[in-house]
Motif scaffolding. Structure first.
Motif: not given
Length: 56
Positions: A6-12, A36-50
């Protein structure tokens, strides 16, 4: 299909209105591949991350 295949971006950037939806779909594929993953928001960098879920 393995995770390596899978060519998966881990953050956007959160500024992308579709970022969370895209990462949710990728996270679902990763979970189907056994991660076992989920998507979170990171205020540091204003990114959504897996990220890996933390085990208790």
């Amino acid at each position: 299909m393995t995770t390596a295949e899978l060519s998966v971006p881990r953050q956007l950037p959160a500024g992308n209105p579709k970022a969370a939806l895209i990462l949710d779909a990728y996270a679902e594929a990763l979970r189907a591949a056994g991660e076992d993953v989920h998507v979170v928001y990171s205020a540091h960098g204003d990114m959504f991350k897996i990220v890996a879920r933390e085990t208790s």
